[in-house]
Design a protein around this motif. Structure first.
Motif, PDB file in Angstrom:
ATOM      1  N   PHE A   1       0.824  -1.202   0.000  1.00  0.00           N
ATOM      2  CA  PHE A   1       0.000   0.000   0.000  1.00  0.00           C
ATOM      3  C   PHE A   1       0.864   1.261   0.000  1.00  0.00           C
ATOM      4  O   PHE A   1       0.354   2.352  -0.158  1.00  0.00           O
ATOM      5  CB  PHE A   1      -0.923   0.041   1.219  1.00  0.00           C
ATOM      6  N   SER A   2       2.164   1.127   0.188  1.00  0.00           N
ATOM      7  CA  SER A   2       3.072   2.272   0.291  1.00  0.00           C
ATOM      8  C   SER A   2       4.034   2.315  -0.888  1.00  0.00           C
ATOM      9  O   SER A   2       4.777   1.362  -1.118  1.00  0.00           O
ATOM     10  CB  SER A   2       3.867   2.189   1.594  1.00  0.00           C
ATOM     11  N   LEU A   3       4.047   3.418  -1.600  1.00  0.00           N
ATOM     12  CA  LEU A   3       4.952   3.579  -2.724  1.00  0.00           C
ATOM     13  C   LEU A   3       6.389   3.691  -2.252  1.00  0.00           C
ATOM     14  O   LEU A   3       7.281   3.017  -2.776  1.00  0.00           O
ATOM     15  CB  LEU A   3       4.568   4.817  -3.541  1.00  0.00           C
ATOM     16  N   SER A   4       6.629   4.533  -1.265  1.00  0.00           N
ATOM     17  CA  SER A   4       7.997   4.728  -0.791  1.00  0.00           C
ATOM     18  C   SER A   4       8.554   3.457  -0.156  1.00  0.00           C
ATOM     19  O   SER A   4       9.715   3.106  -0.379  1.00  0.00           O
ATOM     20  CB  SER A   4       8.080   5.910   0.183  1.00  0.00           C
TER      21      SER A   4
ATOM     22  N   ARG B   1       6.478  -0.716 -10.142  1.00  0.00           N
ATOM     23  CA  ARG B   1       5.327   0.115 -10.520  1.00  0.00           C
ATOM     24  C   ARG B   1       4.846   0.869  -9.303  1.00  0.00           C
ATOM     25  O   ARG B   1       4.580   0.285  -8.259  1.00  0.00           O
ATOM     26  CB  ARG B   1       4.222  -0.766 -11.077  1.00  0.00           C
ATOM     27  N   LEU B   2       4.697   2.175  -9.454  1.00  0.00           N
ATOM     28  CA  LEU B   2       4.371   3.045  -8.327  1.00  0.00           C
ATOM     29  C   LEU B   2       3.068   3.801  -8.542  1.00  0.00           C
ATOM     30  O   LEU B   2       3.047   4.873  -9.147  1.00  0.00           O
ATOM     31  CB  LEU B   2       5.510   4.049  -8.091  1.00  0.00           C
ATOM     32  N   GLY B   3       1.982   3.249  -8.099  1.00  0.00           N
ATOM     33  CA  GLY B   3       0.718   3.967  -7.993  1.00  0.00           C
ATOM     34  C   GLY B   3      -0.090   4.190  -9.242  1.00  0.00           C
ATOM     35  O   GLY B   3      -1.296   4.324  -9.151  1.00  0.00           O
ATOM     36  N   SER B   4       0.492   4.263 -10.406  1.00  0.00           N
ATOM     37  CA  SER B   4      -0.254   4.585 -11.623  1.00  0.00           C
ATOM     38  C   SER B   4      -1.173   3.433 -12.016  1.00  0.00           C
ATOM     39  O   SER B   4      -0.709   2.335 -12.318  1.00  0.00           O
ATOM     40  CB  SER B   4       0.697   4.904 -12.779  1.00  0.00           C
ATOM     41  N   GLY B   5      -2.471   3.705 -11.970  1.00  0.00           N
ATOM     42  CA  GLY B   5      -3.456   2.698 -12.317  1.00  0.00           C
ATOM     43  C   GLY B   5      -3.594   1.588 -11.287  1.00  0.00           C
ATOM     44  O   GLY B   5      -4.157   0.541 -11.580  1.00  0.00           O
ATOM     45  N   LEU B   6      -3.096   1.836 -10.087  1.00  0.00           N
ATOM     46  CA  LEU B   6      -3.096   0.784  -9.065  1.00  0.00           C
ATOM     47  C   LEU B   6      -3.837   1.187  -7.794  1.00  0.00           C
ATOM     48  O   LEU B   6      -3.688   0.541  -6.767  1.00  0.00           O
ATOM     49  CB  LEU B   6      -1.650   0.417  -8.688  1.00  0.00           C
ATOM     50  N   GLY B   7      -4.586   2.261  -7.851  1.00  0.00           N
ATOM     51  CA  GLY B   7      -5.311   2.686  -6.658  1.00  0.00           C
ATOM     52  C   GLY B   7      -4.404   3.097  -5.518  1.00  0.00           C
ATOM     53  O   GLY B   7      -4.751   2.964  -4.365  1.00  0.00           O
ATOM     54  N   GLY B   8      -3.213   3.566  -5.850  1.00  0.00           N
ATOM     55  CA  GLY B   8      -2.271   4.020  -4.830  1.00  0.00           C
ATOM     56  C   GLY B   8      -1.334   2.950  -4.319  1.00  0.00           C
ATOM     57  O   GLY B   8      -0.506   3.219  -3.457  1.00  0.00           O
ATOM     58  N   LYS B   9      -1.431   1.734  -4.836  1.00  0.00           N
ATOM     59  CA  LYS B   9      -0.538   0.661  -4.402  1.00  0.00           C
ATOM     60  C   LYS B   9       0.720   0.649  -5.268  1.00  0.00           C
ATOM     61  O   LYS B   9       0.816   1.372  -6.264  1.00  0.00           O
ATOM     62  CB  LYS B   9      -1.238  -0.697  -4.494  1.00  0.00           C
ATOM     63  N   ALA B  10       1.672  -0.188  -4.884  1.00  0.00           N
ATOM     64  CA  ALA B  10       2.917  -0.359  -5.631  1.00  0.00           C
ATOM     65  C   ALA B  10       3.258  -1.836  -5.669  1.00  0.00           C
ATOM     66  O   ALA B  10       2.869  -2.586  -4.771  1.00  0.00           O
ATOM     67  CB  ALA B  10       4.049   0.418  -4.959  1.00  0.00           C
ATOM     68  N   TYR B  11       3.981  -2.239  -6.719  1.00  0.00           N
ATOM     69  CA  TYR B  11       4.480  -3.606  -6.741  1.00  0.00           C
ATOM     70  C   TYR B  11       5.837  -3.658  -7.414  1.00  0.00           C
ATOM     71  O   TYR B  11       6.205  -2.775  -8.196  1.00  0.00           O
ATOM     72  CB  TYR B  11       3.490  -4.589  -7.378  1.00  0.00           C
ATOM     73  N   PHE B  12       6.574  -4.719  -7.086  1.00  0.00           N
ATOM     74  CA  PHE B  12       7.915  -4.945  -7.612  1.00  0.00           C
ATOM     75  C   PHE B  12       7.975  -6.379  -8.108  1.00  0.00           C
ATOM     76  O   PHE B  12       7.619  -7.303  -7.372  1.00  0.00           O
ATOM     77  CB  PHE B  12       8.955  -4.706  -6.512  1.00  0.00           C
ATOM     78  N   THR B  13       8.411  -6.562  -9.356  1.00  0.00           N
ATOM     79  CA  THR B  13       8.596  -7.898  -9.908  1.00  0.00           C
ATOM     80  C   THR B  13      10.063  -8.100 -10.232  1.00  0.00           C
ATOM     81  O   THR B  13      10.756  -7.170 -10.636  1.00  0.00           O
ATOM     82  CB  THR B  13       7.751  -8.123 -11.186  1.00  0.00           C
TER      83      THR B  13
END
Length: 182
Positions: free
Chosen positions: A103-106, A127-139
């Motif tokens: 839930f945190s970008l930083s 991916r940081l927030g864009s199109g994700l409802g404010g969430k972030a993910y790392f692959t």
């Protein structure tokens, strides 16, 4: 080679743009990203020498005022973090797939850095927030043991803040899945 990365996250897009301008005028830093993200927030990510990034982020935090959500400065950042943020990475090969979601970008940037430093993995996308409802993910990819080690290192960062959504390790992803990721 840049040694540090810093970020401010704000609830106001207007104040975010204004703060970014002052950050760039304060110190010699380069913009990694300065953009509106879901849900109506603004992030500014800069990189450069540690002291320059610290000065820039300090001004950004001060300028953000009541609109500040979070900020950080990370010295000695792993160099694979930068291309992952801009989604310009292509792995040498494919192995297991690791996914961390927050839930945190930083926190996700700090977690990605920790994962990259802890294991022999290749970053795919941060991916940081864009199109994700404010969430972030790392692959990321690597052998199964390395991906698991990366997950554990990154997960520890995000769990500490209580903002972890999920982590997954896919030992042998379907070939067709890889085509959707690049």
């Amino acid at each position: 080679m840049y040694r540090a990365i810093g970020m401010i996250e704000l609830t106001s897009i207007a104040r975010g743009i204004y703060a970014t301008d002052l950050m760039l005028k304060t110190a010699y830093v380069e913009v990694v990203s300065a953009t509106a993200v879901c849900p109506g927030k603004f992030i500014a990510i800069v990189h450069g020498d540690v002291s320059a990034v610290e000065s820039s982020i300090s001004v950004g935090v001060e300028t953000a005022g009541e609109y500040l959500v979070d900020s950080f400065v990370l010295a000695n950042v792993h160099q694979a973090v930068f291309p992952a943020i801009t989604a310009t990475t292509m792995p040498d090969g494919t192995g297991a797939l690791g996914i961390m979601e927050s839930f945190s970008l930083s926190s996700m940037i700090i977690a990605a850095d920790a994962a990259l430093k802890a294991a022999d993995i290749q970053a795919l996308e941060l991916r940081l927030g864009s199109g994700l409802g404010g969430k972030a993910y790392f692959t990321f990819t690597g052998d199964v043991a390395a991906v698991q080690a990366g997950i554990e290192a990154g997960k520890a960062i995000v769990v500490e803040k209580g903002l972890l959504v999920d982590v997954e390790v896919i030992p042998s992803p379907a070939k067709k899945l890889w085509t959707t990721l690049f």
